[in-house]
Design an enzyme around this catalytic site. Structure first.
Site, PDB file in Angstrom:
ATOM      1  N   ASP A   1       0.857  -1.174   0.000  1.00 17.63           N
ATOM      2  CA  ASP A   1       0.000   0.000   0.000  1.00 17.63           C
ATOM      3  C   ASP A   1       0.901   1.235   0.000  1.00 17.63           C
ATOM      4  OD1 ASP A   1      -2.873   1.101   0.488  1.00 17.63           O
ATOM      5  OD2 ASP A   1      -1.595   2.183   1.929  1.00 17.63           O
ATOM      6  N   LEU A   2       0.595   2.186  -0.895  1.00 21.27           N
ATOM      7  CA  LEU A   2       1.425   3.380  -1.004  1.00 21.27           C
ATOM      8  C   LEU A   2       1.090   4.365   0.107  1.00 21.27           C
ATOM      9  CD1 LEU A   2       1.353   3.987  -4.872  1.00 21.27           C
ATOM     10  CD2 LEU A   2       2.953   2.611  -3.505  1.00 21.27           C
TER      11      LEU A   2
ATOM     12  N   ASP B   1      -4.287   2.407  -4.843  1.00 21.12           N
ATOM     13  CA  ASP B   1      -2.826   2.418  -4.696  1.00 21.12           C
ATOM     14  C   ASP B   1      -2.346   1.165  -3.967  1.00 21.12           C
ATOM     15  OD1 ASP B   1      -3.906   3.005  -2.265  1.00 21.12           O
ATOM     16  OD2 ASP B   1      -2.605   4.723  -1.831  1.00 21.12           O
TER      17      ASP B   1
END
Length: 475
Positions: free
Chosen positions: A345-346, A388
């Site tokens: 996960d960004l 994302d």
């Protein structure tokens, strides 16, 4: 030179016939059997008939069209012929000569010549008999001469009809044959399929001319084993099995798709549909139809790719990644090796969209996708789960440290790919790692474990990873 000889021979033939007739008439005249008309009348009539028989004259009389003005030409010849035979004095007895004209005109104009010959012959004989009744010299007594004329007329008309019908049937058969040949050319030679015939020994004995237009290879180059030499190496084992099925099951039609090398060196997908007709008395061959389906395969591949991949990044979509994880777990269970999952996960991605816009955000996602793909092994499956979030299926990991090494490479790669300009938002990455020993977990459970580990990592700060049920560490 050959054409000149044929023309001279034809003219000699046309000139010889009246000379022979004149010689016969001269002999008959000597014995008093050739009427009382002056001999020059015979000469004029025979010369006129010979002139009319010339192909050049016939073309002029026909108006330049094949078979044109047929009734006029037939009537003219019948009139000259009838005048000659009645001048000889034997009347309708010699009218059988009209059948010679029938044969000649049938060769020129086909079966439709019989009606003009029959009608003109009957009319000419009737006029001749009127002339005999009016006093024209005739060797036969009256009224017997008229009975003979009636019989000759019936015979001439009947023979004309029979010959005309026979020629018509032959013409119809020839027309049907031409249509069949045209159909053969349209379907086999000029169609969209390549037709092949293979003998019982497996050698190709016929390839339709379409092959050169479709593949660039001349048909002769594909005979024997020529076509098989152009099959893609990866498809040759399947082609061998395909050939075996054709021989094992001749009662059904077989189909297969394989790649063929065209003359330009490119590989094109072809669809083969084959039927074993070696036992068929009229065929005695294996009949194959195949066509270039490269465009269709490309379209299918594009559709399949769109259905299984993320449109923005080109990575597997979430559905396809789950399927890949299912398959990898099944292979790991049978092969006895562990499987790992990385869930990414960004961090800070929302700020990129807010400050630089969604187009810039899409470019960041594409860059990060390339980094993740490059940090993983060829056998691993990489997918975008949505937004994302990304996931990696590690197809066989020796231990946790190996999975952690890949996670660290991803984090370092993403950090290195970030812009260094002041004021430009940078993103980080939090990764969760979950491993499953052979046969101990399913896809959904393993993915949930990796997701939980990711949240553990995120709570401890960006650019870190955590292993499920273990304390997260920073690289």
């Amino acid at each position: 030179m050959g054409a000149v000889v044929r023309v001279v021979a034809r003219r000699a033939r046309y000139g010889a016939e009246p000379l022979v007739v004149l010689l016969v008439l001269a002999v008959l005249r000597h014995f008093g059997l050739a009427g009382h008309a002056p001999f020059w009348v015979f000469v004029v009539l025979l010369v006129a008939g010979s002139v009319l028989q010339q192909p050049e004259i016939q073309r002029r009389l026909a108006g330049g069209a094949d078979g044109g003005r047929l009734w006029f030409r037939v009537g003219l010849r019948i009139a000259l012929n009838t005048t000659l035979i009645y001048a000889i004095g034997w009347g309708a007895v010699l009218a059988v000569a009209h059948l010679h004209l029938l044969s000649w005109f049938v060769r020129q104009a086909g079966s439709r010549a019989w009606r003009p010959v029959a009608v003109c012959s009957a009319t000419a004989i009737a006029i001749g008999e009127v002339a005999v009744a009016a006093g024209l010299f005739n060797y036969l007594p009256q009224p017997e001469v008229h009975g003979v004329a009636a019989l000759v007329t019936v015979g001439t008309v009947t023979t004309s009809y029979v010959l005309g019908e026979a020629v018509r049937q032959r013409e119809e058969a020839e027309a049907a044959l031409r249509r069949s040949e045209e159909l053969f050319r349209a379907v086999v030679q000029d169609g969209s399929d390549i037709i092949t015939l293979t003998d019982a020994d497996g050698r190709i004995v016929y390839v339709s001319p379409t092959a050169e237009r479709i593949t660039g290879h001349p048909p002769d180059a594909l005979l024997g084993d020529g076509l098989w030499a152009h099959i893609h190496p990866d498809d040759q084992p399947g082609a061998v099995e395909f050939n075996a099925r054709i021989h094992r099951h001749p009662e059904i039609e077989h189909a297969m798709e394989m790649r063929i090398r065209h003359a330009d060196g490119l590989w094109h997908w072809h669809e083969f549909v084959v039927r074993n007709l070696i036992a068929h008395q009229g065929v005695r061959a294996i009949v194959g139809h195949h066509r270039d389906i490269n465009d269709r395969r490309a379209a299918q591949d594009r559709i399949a790719y769109a259905a299984t991949h993320d449109a923005l990044t080109g990575l597997l979509n979430s559905t396809s990644l789950l399927l890949a994880l299912d398959q990898t777990l099944a292979d790991g269970a049978s092969g006895g090796y562990p499987v790992g999952v990385l869930f990414l996960d960004l961090d800070g991605f929302k700020q990129v969209n807010d400050v630089r816009g969604h187009a810039a955000g899409d470019r960041v996602l594409q860059t990060i996708s390339a980094v993740v793909r490059g940090a993983c092994r060829e056998r691993d499956a990489v997918g975008r789960m949505g937004g994302d979030e990304f996931a990696v299926v590690l197809n066989g990991v020796a231990h946790t440290e190996q999975a952690a090494s890949i996670a660290g490479a991803i984090i370092d790669g993403i950090d290195a790919a970030q812009p260094t300009d002041p004021g430009v938002p940078r993103v980080g990455c939090s990764i969760g790692i979950a491993l499953a020993e052979p046969g101990t977990s399913d896809a959904s459970s393993l993915l949930r474990q990796a997701d939980a580990a990711m949240y553990t990592s995120k709570r401890q700060g960006r650019n870190g990873y955590a292993v499920y049920a273990m304390t997260a560490t920073a690289p």
